[in-house]
Write an enzyme that holds these catalytic residues in place. Structure first.
Site, PDB file in Angstrom:
ATOM      1  N   LEU A  90       0.820  -1.208   0.000  1.00 53.16           N
ATOM      2  CA  LEU A  90       0.000   0.000   0.000  1.00 53.16           C
ATOM      3  C   LEU A  90       0.857   1.261   0.000  1.00 53.16           C
ATOM      4  O   LEU A  90       0.547   2.242   0.670  1.00 53.16           O
ATOM      5  CB  LEU A  90      -0.954   0.007   1.197  1.00 53.16           C
ATOM      6  N   CYS A  91       1.955   1.232  -0.751  1.00 48.08           N
ATOM      7  CA  CYS A  91       2.819   2.412  -0.857  1.00 48.08           C
ATOM      8  C   CYS A  91       3.129   2.723  -2.316  1.00 48.08           C
ATOM      9  O   CYS A  91       4.230   3.169  -2.647  1.00 48.08           O
ATOM     10  CB  CYS A  91       4.098   2.231  -0.053  1.00 48.08           C
ATOM     11  N   GLY A  92       2.165   2.454  -3.188  1.00 40.90           N
ATOM     12  CA  GLY A  92       2.323   2.823  -4.593  1.00 40.90           C
ATOM     13  C   GLY A  92       3.422   2.035  -5.280  1.00 40.90           C
ATOM     14  O   GLY A  92       3.572   0.818  -5.081  1.00 40.90           O
TER      15      GLY A  92
END
Length: 319
Positions: A90-92
């Protein structure tokens, strides 16, 4: 049929609203952590720079050392890569950018006829390279969220043992360098053997302070400082990677929150349109049934109020 569609849309809207709350909370948490991580990186940078300057001064005074960390190979046979990724997602594109850079460099070294070894920091890198059957020399977990100096020391010991034993000839560090909250870049930097010349901010060589006197001798001090220099460089890289990870997660969660808001608006419009069609259809059925009933009783027509003959508007239904 329309009523069933409305129920489905209501469930979807409720689900997206729940997701929006989660992404918004994660965005705020990441925003708080990136500030703290940036402060830690800035606080550790002077120590790393100062120990670098001391080593340059020692070299400038003619200190000679046969320390294994200064050993250079004219024809490297095996290269090691220290790849720093996160333990969570969930950090691109944070993890994928680092992994792609490491894999490109690894493939280039293999094309030159060199062997390789991987020292992986973070579960994402370990999962990627292990699934593809790469040669993994060591793996470290749960370091990137809030790294401390002991974590850097543990990794540096593993890397130093490989290099000092001659198992690898070069070591490169692959991580994301923190520039600002909105900008980070993937860098591939030579980690070992140590470079005895550093560049200043203008790209020129840093001049050593040759007038400094050392006690004990420069050679003894150099041998003692080299391991700490490795730890300091690795610790600075871990702090940079941690700040970059939180900044990337903040941007990714903000984008997810904005997308959820747009999706809620779009689904609400579709649901309102379905409700309008359902209400209009019900009114037309009532009017048609009443008209047929009146015709069956021999009437000339059914005199209905104008409000029943016009389609219901959205504002009427929601009132």
């Amino acid at each position: 049929m329309a009523g069933g569609q409305e129920r489905v849309l209501r469930r979807r809207i409720k689900s997206v609203q729940s997701t929006k709350k989660i992404t918004r909370a994660m965005e705020l948490i990441a925003a708080t952590r990136v500030v703290k991580a940036q402060e830690r990186a800035n606080a550790a940078r002077p120590y790393s720079q100062q120990i670098t300057n001391v080593i340059l001064d020692l070299v400038g005074l003619g200190a000679q050392s046969d320390h294994p960390l200064l050993r250079k190979s004219d024809e490297p046979r095996r290269s090691a890569f220290v790849v720093v990724t996160s333990d969570r997602g969930l950090c691109g594109a944070y993890n994928s950018a680092v992994i792609r850079a490491a894999e490109r460099e690894l493939v280039a070294r293999k094309a030159e006829g060199q062997d390789y070894a991987l020292v992986l920091i973070g579960k994402k890198a370990n999962s990627y390279f292990r699934f593809r059957n790469y040669d993994i020399a060591a793996s470290f977990y749960d370091l990137t969220d809030r790294p401390d100096y002991e974590d850097a020391r543990a990794v540096s010991v593993a890397v130093r043992e490989m290099f000092e034993a001659g198992e690898v000839d070069t070591v490169d560090l692959v991580y994301q360098r923190f520039i600002s909250a909105g900008a980070q870049e993937v860098v591939v930097r030579r980690f070992l053997p140590l470079e005895t010349q550093e560049a200043d901010s203008n790209g020129g060589a840093v001049e050593p302070h040759a007038s400094i006197e050392f006690d004990p001798s420069p050679n003894v001090i150099l041998d003692e400082l080299l391991p700490r220099y490795v730890e300091a460089r690795l610790f600075a890289a871990l702090l940079d990677a941690s700040a970059s990870e939180h900044a990337a997660r903040q941007r990714a969660m903000k984008a997810a929150t904005d997308n959820a808001e747009e999706l809620i608006i779009s689904l609400s419009r579709i649901m309102n349109r379905a409700r309008q069609d359902a209400i209009t259809g019900e009114i037309m059925e009532i009017v048609g049934g009443a008209e047929a009933l009146h015709q069956g009783q021999g009437g000339d027509g059914l005199d209905l109020p104008d409000a029943l003959l016009e389609p219901a508007s959205l504002s009427d239904r929601t009132a």
